[in-house]
Design an enzyme around this catalytic site. Sequence first.
Site, PDB file in Angstrom:
ATOM      1  N   HIS A  84      -2.150  -3.117  -3.689  1.00 24.37           N
ATOM      2  CA  HIS A  84      -3.541  -2.889  -3.311  1.00 24.37           C
ATOM      3  C   HIS A  84      -4.411  -2.714  -4.554  1.00 24.37           C
ATOM      4  O   HIS A  84      -5.545  -3.204  -4.611  1.00 24.37           O
ATOM      5  CB  HIS A  84      -3.627  -1.646  -2.411  1.00 24.37           C
ATOM      6  N   THR A 130       0.676   5.281   1.774  1.00 23.88           N
ATOM      7  CA  THR A 130      -0.049   5.956   2.851  1.00 23.88           C
ATOM      8  C   THR A 130      -0.879   7.143   2.374  1.00 23.88           C
ATOM      9  O   THR A 130      -1.806   7.565   3.067  1.00 23.88           O
ATOM     10  CB  THR A 130       0.940   6.457   3.911  1.00 23.88           C
ATOM     11  N   HIS A 157       0.839  -1.195   0.000  1.00 19.66           N
ATOM     12  CA  HIS A 157       0.000   0.000   0.000  1.00 19.66           C
ATOM     13  C   HIS A 157       0.878   1.250   0.000  1.00 19.66           C
ATOM     14  O   HIS A 157       2.081   1.176   0.272  1.00 19.66           O
ATOM     15  CB  HIS A 157      -0.873   0.053   1.263  1.00 19.66           C
ATOM     16  N   ASP A 192      -3.089   2.438  -5.268  1.00 13.56           N
ATOM     17  CA  ASP A 192      -1.800   2.435  -4.578  1.00 13.56           C
ATOM     18  C   ASP A 192      -1.092   1.083  -4.707  1.00 13.56           C
ATOM     19  O   ASP A 192      -1.753   0.051  -4.864  1.00 13.56           O
ATOM     20  CB  ASP A 192      -1.985   2.812  -3.104  1.00 13.56           C
ATOM     21  N   GLU A 227       2.566  -0.851   4.388  1.00 11.12           N
ATOM     22  CA  GLU A 227       2.342   0.525   3.942  1.00 11.12           C
ATOM     23  C   GLU A 227       3.684   1.196   3.646  1.00 11.12           C
ATOM     24  O   GLU A 227       4.646   1.053   4.416  1.00 11.12           O
ATOM     25  CB  GLU A 227       1.612   1.327   5.026  1.00 11.12           C
TER      26      GLU A 227
END
Length: 421
Positions: free
Chosen positions: A130, A28, A26, A142, A90
């Site tokens: 993602h 952020t 991912h 992302d 992330e």
Amino acid sequence: MLIDTTIRSPNNAPRGNHTISMIVLHATAGSARSALAWLTNPAARVSAHYLIDKGGHIYQLVPDELVAWHAGRASWRGQSAINEISLGIELENANNGRDPYPQAQLDALVELTREKVQRYRIPPENVVRHLDVAVPRGRKNDPAGFDWPKFRALVFEQLPPPPPERPPRPSPPAEQRAALARAVLTEAYRQSGAVEWPDWSMARTARVESLGLPVGPSFDLTVGRRNYIAQSFGRDTLASPIGEWRTVIRLGAGKIAGDPLREALVRAVYEQAGETYRPDWAFHQFAEREPIGPPLTPSYRLTVGGVEYVAATYALDVIYSPVGRWKEIGRLSDLLRRNAEPELAEALLERIYARAGSRLRPTWPLYQYAQREQLGASLGPSFRVSVEGRDYVAEAFALDALICEIGRWDQIERLSALLDM
């Protein structure tokens, strides 16, 4: 590799019986500081296992053995319980396609990913972004601007061999394995409404020619003045003239019109599935051309994403068409292979399992094995078998039954292999 565990997120859940088999990356869409505040806020009900800032500092917010809430609505290769089987990582980034991912951050990510891939034996196709898994497609983008090919090359090229697996439990003696095979075969036949006669010529033919398990009970038919008994298996339907048991005829693929026996067989097979055979129907023509096995259900309608479809389940695949566009026939196997239209794929899979008196469990080891090996439709609920103090779970599919000693989920065996011993 240093991992900072001083910041923890309360947003997690037990994994239960699920095992880690995926990694989802991912971005952020903001600073690491703001992301840490959000991912650890109980009201947010979101989290990730790891966050890597631009300097390469790795925070672990949720232990690997717990579920983090990072994927949202997602699907990958027929599985929708993505949080339960994945680790979420992330990356600090604005996620605008222009903000760079510094080398220190990339180095930390590669090292972390390589370690997890080896520890949990995660295959390359299950390391995803993602944007790859979010449903509906396009809901997430992302990590935007991330050099995906470079990252995958760094992770998987020259990857050291995985650590050795735990030694398998010694196999039971041959007589116990034979008893296990017999018990599973008998139950698989029973679930399809069939009777297991091991010396019956059609049963022997089905085994020798790898036609799979019966998908319905045997039935009688008369063509001309001859009487036959027939039965459908995963790949094909067999028939024998009554009293001439050594003669076994395969329905097979190809032209039906003009062959009275084959025409009678195909009509009987569709009747057993609850539908009238119509040679002018697009679905029936498709099934005549393609090796998708005998029908298991009549055609049915379903609506997914505002589109109405007609579909039918066959032993080896599900075919579907948008209503009114009958020549546009799709196959469930193609959707799963391409990871396309996950909502439709899941709806079709759920119909297969509902017919079998079961439910779709994407993380169930026997389901995953059957999908990987393309064993066709589930024929009934999983069932337990006990032999000499050992407890097993088994499930019958169109082309084979799978057997696993309870608790040894990485050691799945096929019924056909036991019968060949």
